[in-house]
Design a protein around this motif. Structure first.
Motif, mmCIF file in Angstrom:
data_model
loop_
_atom_site.group_PDB
_atom_site.id
_atom_site.type_symbol
_atom_site.label_atom_id
_atom_site.label_comp_id
_atom_site.label_asym_id
_atom_site.label_seq_id
_atom_site.Cartn_x
_atom_site.Cartn_y
_atom_site.Cartn_z
ATOM 1 N N MET A 1 0.834 -1.178 0.000
ATOM 2 C CA MET A 1 0.000 0.000 0.000
ATOM 3 C C MET A 1 0.882 1.244 0.000
ATOM 4 S SD MET A 1 -3.221 0.629 2.433
ATOM 5 C CE MET A 1 -2.986 2.039 3.445
ATOM 6 N N ALA A 2 0.478 2.271 -0.721
ATOM 7 C CA ALA A 2 1.282 3.483 -0.819
ATOM 8 C C ALA A 2 1.227 4.275 0.478
ATOM 9 C CB ALA A 2 0.770 4.339 -1.960
ATOM 10 N N VAL A 3 2.379 4.788 0.862
ATOM 11 C CA VAL A 3 2.499 5.580 2.080
ATOM 12 C C VAL A 3 3.181 6.889 1.708
ATOM 13 C CG1 VAL A 3 3.499 5.641 4.393
ATOM 14 C CG2 VAL A 3 2.695 3.485 3.458
ATOM 15 N N PRO A 4 2.706 8.039 2.225
ATOM 16 C CA PRO A 4 3.358 9.297 1.891
ATOM 17 C C PRO A 4 4.798 9.343 2.403
ATOM 18 C CG PRO A 4 1.397 9.676 3.245
ATOM 19 C CD PRO A 4 1.534 8.221 3.058
ATOM 20 N N LYS A 5 5.673 9.892 1.582
ATOM 21 C CA LYS A 5 7.080 9.965 1.962
ATOM 22 C C LYS A 5 7.309 11.071 2.988
ATOM 23 C CE LYS A 5 11.469 9.325 -0.266
ATOM 24 N NZ LYS A 5 12.128 9.144 -1.556
ATOM 25 N N ARG A 6 6.587 12.171 2.843
ATOM 26 C CA ARG A 6 6.719 13.307 3.758
ATOM 27 C C ARG A 6 5.356 13.659 4.342
ATOM 28 N NH1 ARG A 6 12.070 15.208 4.505
ATOM 29 N NH2 ARG A 6 13.196 14.702 2.617
ATOM 30 N N ARG A 7 5.391 14.246 5.517
ATOM 31 C CA ARG A 7 4.159 14.707 6.152
ATOM 32 C C ARG A 7 3.644 15.940 5.416
ATOM 33 N NH1 ARG A 7 2.501 15.332 12.189
ATOM 34 N NH2 ARG A 7 1.018 17.030 12.014
ATOM 35 N N LYS A 8 2.315 16.000 5.210
ATOM 36 C CA LYS A 8 1.725 17.175 4.557
ATOM 37 C C LYS A 8 1.531 18.281 5.579
ATOM 38 C CE LYS A 8 -0.460 15.717 0.456
ATOM 39 N NZ LYS A 8 -1.440 16.156 -0.479
ATOM 40 N N SER A 9 1.876 19.490 5.193
ATOM 41 C CA SER A 9 1.722 20.623 6.107
ATOM 42 C C SER A 9 0.245 20.975 6.271
ATOM 43 C CB SER A 9 2.488 21.832 5.576
ATOM 44 O OG SER A 9 1.886 22.288 4.390
ATOM 45 N N LYS A 10 -0.058 21.757 7.307
ATOM 46 C CA LYS A 10 -1.437 22.169 7.564
ATOM 47 C C LYS A 10 -1.995 22.967 6.396
ATOM 48 C CE LYS A 10 -0.903 22.455 12.561
ATOM 49 N NZ LYS A 10 -0.842 23.370 13.711
ATOM 50 N N SER A 11 -1.166 23.815 5.810
ATOM 51 C CA SER A 11 -1.657 24.645 4.707
ATOM 52 C C SER A 11 -1.984 23.804 3.474
ATOM 53 C CB SER A 11 -0.643 25.732 4.356
ATOM 54 O OG SER A 11 0.547 25.164 3.859
ATOM 55 N N LYS A 12 -1.187 22.785 3.200
ATOM 56 C CA LYS A 12 -1.468 21.912 2.052
ATOM 57 C C LYS A 12 -2.768 21.136 2.271
ATOM 58 C CE LYS A 12 2.244 22.379 -0.565
ATOM 59 N NZ LYS A 12 2.204 22.841 -1.938
ATOM 60 N N VAL A 13 -2.966 20.638 3.486
ATOM 61 C CA VAL A 13 -4.179 19.881 3.800
ATOM 62 C C VAL A 13 -5.395 20.791 3.730
ATOM 63 C CG1 VAL A 13 -5.374 18.621 5.621
ATOM 64 C CG2 VAL A 13 -2.964 18.186 5.197
#
Length: 66
Positions: free
Chosen positions: A1-13
């Motif tokens: 299953m694909a997992v994000p490499k980096r955490r998404k910032s609050k602004s991106k979300v």
């Protein structure tokens, strides 16, 4: 299953979620009684749909207090 490499910032979300808002309902007037209702549905006040009265409107009976 694909997992994000980096955490998404609050602004991106939050930018992504900016389009998730619920829109207002599209209301149309009933041709019989001019009360606004949802399209393609029976009018809740008079029971009218397209060509004539389909359902008798529900009449609320007042509750008797003891």
């Amino acid at each position: 299953m694909a997992v994000p490499k980096r955490r998404k910032s609050k602004s991106k979300v939050r930018t992504k979620r900016a389009h998730h808002a619920i829109g207002k309902p599209n209301l149309v007037p009933c041709p019989n009684c001019n009360v606004y209702r949802l399209p393609h549905r029976i009018c809740p006040t008079c029971g009218f749909y397209k060509t004539g009265i389909v359902l008798e409107p529900k009449v609320k009976k007042p509750k008797e207090e003891n």
